[in-house]
Design a protein around this motif. Structure first.
Motif, PDB file in Angstrom:
ATOM      1  N   GLU A 124       0.839  -1.213   0.000  1.00 42.15           N
ATOM      2  CA  GLU A 124       0.000   0.000   0.000  1.00 42.15           C
ATOM      3  C   GLU A 124       0.871   1.259   0.000  1.00 42.15           C
ATOM      4  OE1 GLU A 124      -3.773  -2.191   2.218  1.00 42.15           O
ATOM      5  OE2 GLU A 124      -2.463  -0.907   3.394  1.00 42.15           O
ATOM      6  N   ARG A 125       1.992   1.198   0.715  1.00 41.39           N
ATOM      7  CA  ARG A 125       2.919   2.358   0.710  1.00 41.39           C
ATOM      8  C   ARG A 125       3.418   2.644  -0.703  1.00 41.39           C
ATOM      9  NH1 ARG A 125       8.161   1.934   0.557  1.00 41.39           N
ATOM     10  NH2 ARG A 125       8.283  -0.027   1.719  1.00 41.39           N
ATOM     11  N   GLN A 126       3.767   1.570  -1.440  1.00 44.80           N
ATOM     12  CA  GLN A 126       4.277   1.785  -2.802  1.00 44.80           C
ATOM     13  C   GLN A 126       3.223   2.459  -3.681  1.00 44.80           C
ATOM     14  OE1 GLN A 126       5.749  -2.025  -4.029  1.00 44.80           O
ATOM     15  NE2 GLN A 126       7.524  -1.877  -2.668  1.00 44.80           N
ATOM     16  N   ARG A 127       1.971   2.036  -3.509  1.00 43.90           N
ATOM     17  CA  ARG A 127       0.894   2.664  -4.311  1.00 43.90           C
ATOM     18  C   ARG A 127       0.737   4.138  -3.917  1.00 43.90           C
ATOM     19  NH1 ARG A 127      -2.618  -2.330  -3.216  1.00 43.90           N
ATOM     20  NH2 ARG A 127      -1.717  -3.722  -4.751  1.00 43.90           N
ATOM     21  N   LEU A 128       0.799   4.394  -2.617  1.00 45.88           N
ATOM     22  CA  LEU A 128       0.648   5.790  -2.160  1.00 45.88           C
ATOM     23  C   LEU A 128       1.803   6.639  -2.686  1.00 45.88           C
ATOM     24  CD1 LEU A 128      -0.487   5.179   1.533  1.00 45.88           C
ATOM     25  CD2 LEU A 128      -1.833   6.315  -0.243  1.00 45.88           C
ATOM     26  N   GLU A 129       3.021   6.097  -2.622  1.00 49.64           N
ATOM     27  CA  GLU A 129       4.181   6.865  -3.094  1.00 49.64           C
ATOM     28  C   GLU A 129       4.052   7.180  -4.585  1.00 49.64           C
ATOM     29  OE1 GLU A 129       7.525   5.382   0.135  1.00 49.64           O
ATOM     30  OE2 GLU A 129       7.368   4.338  -1.777  1.00 49.64           O
ATOM     31  N   ALA A 130       3.528   6.215  -5.327  1.00 46.02           N
ATOM     32  CA  ALA A 130       3.367   6.435  -6.771  1.00 46.02           C
ATOM     33  C   ALA A 130       2.315   7.514  -7.046  1.00 46.02           C
ATOM     34  CB  ALA A 130       2.982   5.122  -7.453  1.00 46.02           C
ATOM     35  N   ALA A 131       1.354   7.654  -6.117  1.00 40.55           N
ATOM     36  CA  ALA A 131       0.270   8.624  -6.329  1.00 40.55           C
ATOM     37  C   ALA A 131       0.591   9.995  -5.740  1.00 40.55           C
ATOM     38  CB  ALA A 131      -1.023   8.091  -5.700  1.00 40.55           C
ATOM     39  N   LEU A 132       1.677  10.086  -4.988  1.00 39.55           N
ATOM     40  CA  LEU A 132       2.018  11.360  -4.326  1.00 39.55           C
ATOM     41  C   LEU A 132       2.405  12.423  -5.349  1.00 39.55           C
ATOM     42  CD1 LEU A 132       4.317  10.734  -1.216  1.00 39.55           C
ATOM     43  CD2 LEU A 132       2.207  12.066  -1.304  1.00 39.55           C
ATOM     44  N   PRO A 133       1.777  13.576  -5.301  1.00 37.74           N
ATOM     45  CA  PRO A 133       2.181  14.627  -6.243  1.00 37.74           C
ATOM     46  C   PRO A 133       3.604  15.096  -5.929  1.00 37.74           C
ATOM     47  CG  PRO A 133       0.156  15.187  -5.070  1.00 37.74           C
ATOM     48  CD  PRO A 133       0.692  13.983  -4.420  1.00 37.74           C
ATOM     49  N   LYS A 134       4.366  15.335  -6.973  1.00 45.73           N
ATOM     50  CA  LYS A 134       5.782  15.755  -6.822  1.00 45.73           C
ATOM     51  C   LYS A 134       5.879  17.064  -6.039  1.00 45.73           C
ATOM     52  CE  LYS A 134       9.380  14.369  -9.915  1.00 45.73           C
ATOM     53  NZ  LYS A 134       8.995  13.353 -10.865  1.00 45.73           N
ATOM     54  N   GLY A 135       6.768  17.084  -5.075  1.00 49.08           N
ATOM     55  CA  GLY A 135       7.042  18.332  -4.361  1.00 49.08           C
ATOM     56  C   GLY A 135       6.054  18.669  -3.263  1.00 49.08           C
ATOM     57  N   ALA A 136       5.004  17.845  -3.117  1.00 47.99           N
ATOM     58  CA  ALA A 136       3.998  18.165  -2.088  1.00 47.99           C
ATOM     59  C   ALA A 136       4.526  17.802  -0.706  1.00 47.99           C
ATOM     60  CB  ALA A 136       2.705  17.411  -2.364  1.00 47.99           C
ATOM     61  N   ARG A 137       4.147  18.598   0.266  1.00 45.50           N
ATOM     62  CA  ARG A 137       4.524  18.317   1.649  1.00 45.50           C
ATOM     63  C   ARG A 137       3.673  17.147   2.152  1.00 45.50           C
ATOM     64  NH1 ARG A 137       6.634  22.998   5.167  1.00 45.50           N
ATOM     65  NH2 ARG A 137       8.265  22.485   3.699  1.00 45.50           N
ATOM     66  N   LEU A 138       4.352  16.145   2.704  1.00 44.44           N
ATOM     67  CA  LEU A 138       3.652  14.927   3.128  1.00 44.44           C
ATOM     68  C   LEU A 138       3.180  15.042   4.576  1.00 44.44           C
ATOM     69  CD1 LEU A 138       2.882  11.924   2.715  1.00 44.44           C
ATOM     70  CD2 LEU A 138       5.247  11.336   3.286  1.00 44.44           C
ATOM     71  N   VAL A 139       1.867  14.952   4.763  1.00 41.46           N
ATOM     72  CA  VAL A 139       1.278  14.964   6.106  1.00 41.46           C
ATOM     73  C   VAL A 139       0.524  13.650   6.282  1.00 41.46           C
ATOM     74  CG1 VAL A 139      -0.371  16.096   7.648  1.00 41.46           C
ATOM     75  CG2 VAL A 139       1.034  17.477   6.108  1.00 41.46           C
ATOM     76  N   VAL A 140       0.972  12.812   7.206  1.00 43.73           N
ATOM     77  CA  VAL A 140       0.268  11.546   7.398  1.00 43.73           C
ATOM     78  C   VAL A 140      -0.710  11.673   8.562  1.00 43.73           C
ATOM     79  CG1 VAL A 140       2.063  10.065   6.415  1.00 43.73           C
ATOM     80  CG2 VAL A 140       2.073  10.516   8.869  1.00 43.73           C
ATOM     81  N   LEU A 141      -1.854  11.058   8.381  1.00 43.97           N
ATOM     82  CA  LEU A 141      -2.864  11.012   9.431  1.00 43.97           C
ATOM     83  C   LEU A 141      -2.566   9.788  10.281  1.00 43.97           C
ATOM     84  CD1 LEU A 141      -5.331  13.044   9.535  1.00 43.97           C
ATOM     85  CD2 LEU A 141      -4.000  13.050   7.454  1.00 43.97           C
ATOM     86  N   ASP A 142      -2.370  10.029  11.568  1.00 49.52           N
ATOM     87  CA  ASP A 142      -1.885   8.955  12.419  1.00 49.52           C
ATOM     88  C   ASP A 142      -2.361   9.194  13.843  1.00 49.52           C
ATOM     89  OD1 ASP A 142      -0.442   6.966  13.654  1.00 49.52           O
ATOM     90  OD2 ASP A 142       1.528   7.808  13.220  1.00 49.52           O
ATOM     91  N   GLU A 143      -2.945   8.154  14.427  1.00 50.59           N
ATOM     92  CA  GLU A 143      -3.451   8.310  15.801  1.00 50.59           C
ATOM     93  C   GLU A 143      -2.331   8.576  16.808  1.00 50.59           C
ATOM     94  OE1 GLU A 143      -4.839   4.237  15.271  1.00 50.59           O
ATOM     95  OE2 GLU A 143      -4.165   3.829  17.307  1.00 50.59           O
ATOM     96  N   ARG A 144      -1.066   8.289  16.418  1.00 46.43           N
ATOM     97  CA  ARG A 144       0.083   8.566  17.301  1.00 46.43           C
ATOM     98  C   ARG A 144       0.735   9.908  16.988  1.00 46.43           C
ATOM     99  NH1 ARG A 144      -0.265   3.103  15.834  1.00 46.43           N
ATOM    100  NH2 ARG A 144      -0.008   4.026  13.787  1.00 46.43           N
ATOM    101  N   GLY A 145       0.107  10.666  16.098  1.00 49.04           N
ATOM    102  CA  GLY A 145       0.705  11.930  15.652  1.00 49.04           C
ATOM    103  C   GLY A 145       0.463  13.072  16.619  1.00 49.04           C
ATOM    104  N   ASP A 146       0.734  14.284  16.143  1.00 54.78           N
ATOM    105  CA  ASP A 146       0.581  15.474  16.990  1.00 54.78           C
ATOM    106  C   ASP A 146      -0.880  15.849  17.137  1.00 54.78           C
ATOM    107  OD1 ASP A 146       3.323  15.703  17.109  1.00 54.78           O
ATOM    108  OD2 ASP A 146       3.433  17.084  15.398  1.00 54.78           O
ATOM    109  N   ARG A 147      -1.240  16.217  18.352  1.00 58.22           N
ATOM    110  CA  ARG A 147      -2.568  16.804  18.561  1.00 58.22           C
ATOM    111  C   ARG A 147      -2.556  18.202  17.955  1.00 58.22           C
ATOM    112  NH1 ARG A 147      -2.448  15.022  24.337  1.00 58.22           N
ATOM    113  NH2 ARG A 147      -3.549  13.037  24.305  1.00 58.22           N
ATOM    114  N   CYS A 148      -3.701  18.629  17.471  1.00 51.96           N
ATOM    115  CA  CYS A 148      -3.733  19.924  16.788  1.00 51.96           C
ATOM    116  C   CYS A 148      -5.128  20.533  16.904  1.00 51.96           C
ATOM    117  CB  CYS A 148      -3.372  19.696  15.312  1.00 51.96           C
ATOM    118  SG  CYS A 148      -3.220  21.189  14.364  1.00 51.96           S
ATOM    119  N   THR A 149      -5.181  21.819  17.198  1.00 54.18           N
ATOM    120  CA  THR A 149      -6.479  22.496  17.197  1.00 54.18           C
ATOM    121  C   THR A 149      -6.798  22.929  15.759  1.00 54.18           C
ATOM    122  OG1 THR A 149      -5.487  24.670  17.516  1.00 54.18           O
ATOM    123  CG2 THR A 149      -6.056  23.427  19.517  1.00 54.18           C
ATOM    124  N   THR A 150      -8.046  23.268  15.539  1.00 56.42           N
ATOM    125  CA  THR A 150      -8.429  23.760  14.206  1.00 56.42           C
ATOM    126  C   THR A 150      -7.671  25.051  13.885  1.00 56.42           C
ATOM    127  OG1 THR A 150     -10.626  22.812  14.460  1.00 56.42           O
ATOM    128  CG2 THR A 150     -10.386  24.518  12.797  1.00 56.42           C
TER     129      THR A 150
END
Ligand code: SAM
Length: 156
Positions: free
Chosen positions: A56-82
């Motif tokens: 699945e990672r390989q498919r995602l990498e192939a679909a990633l637009p060039k130069g875009a900043r990668l933000v992953v959604l992850d339950e272990r990630g940073d908490r963030c307000t709106t």
């Protein structure tokens, strides 16, 4: 600056598809979120979960637009307000940076992709099904866009 949403799983349940579309169609054309989905590996193949996530990672990498900043959604990630999300998006817009938000499949995102991310964003302390994560993310992007543009959807 473009916002992209990449997700594992091509078909959402109808309720989630309708909820996603309800928010996605509210953006004006110049701010629309570009959604790309990739196929989830079948869980019945008997392959180890690491191999499923790597495919699945390989498919995602192939679909990633060039130069875009990668933000992953992850339950272990940073908490963030709106407001903090809106602030980050505003800054990236000023910098002219495209952003790709990535949502994983049933077993989550491959660790290599999580490690490569510029930012890991947590939507909740709880684990969400990917369909709900997609709906929550588009609503928060819409709210952040409203905040940044002074649209009345977001009220302080
Ligand atoms: C069913 S969850 C995967 C759970 C998996 N056990 C894991 O460790 O990530 C599917 C996807 O939804 C997103 N997701 C689920 N809960 C989330 C949360 N609380 N915050 C941000 N993203 C979340 C993530 O992108 C995750 O890869």
């Amino acid at each position: 600056m473009k916002w992209h949403l990449l997700a594992v799983g091509q078909r959402l349940p109808d309720w989630a598809e309708a909820a996603y579309e309800d928010y996605a169609k509210r953006f004006p054309p110049e701010a629309r979120v570009h959604l790309r989905t990739v196929k989830a590996e079948p869980r019945s193949s008997g392959k180890p979960v690491e191999a499923l996530m790597a495919a699945e990672r390989q498919r995602l990498e192939a679909a990633l637009p060039k130069g875009a900043r990668l933000v992953v959604l992850d339950e272990r990630g940073d908490r963030c307000t709106t407001a903090a999300l809106a602030q980050r998006l505003r800054q990236w817009q000023l910098d002219g940076i495209d952003v790709a938000f990535v949502i994983g499949g049933p077993d989550g995102l491959d660790p290599a992709l999580r490690d490569a991310a510029h930012w890991r964003l947590r939507l909740s302390d709880m684990t969400l099904p990917h369909a709900l994560a997609r709906v929550l993310l588009i609503e928060q992007l819409y709210r952040a866009w409203s905040l940044n543009t002074g649209h009345p959807y977001h009220r302080e």
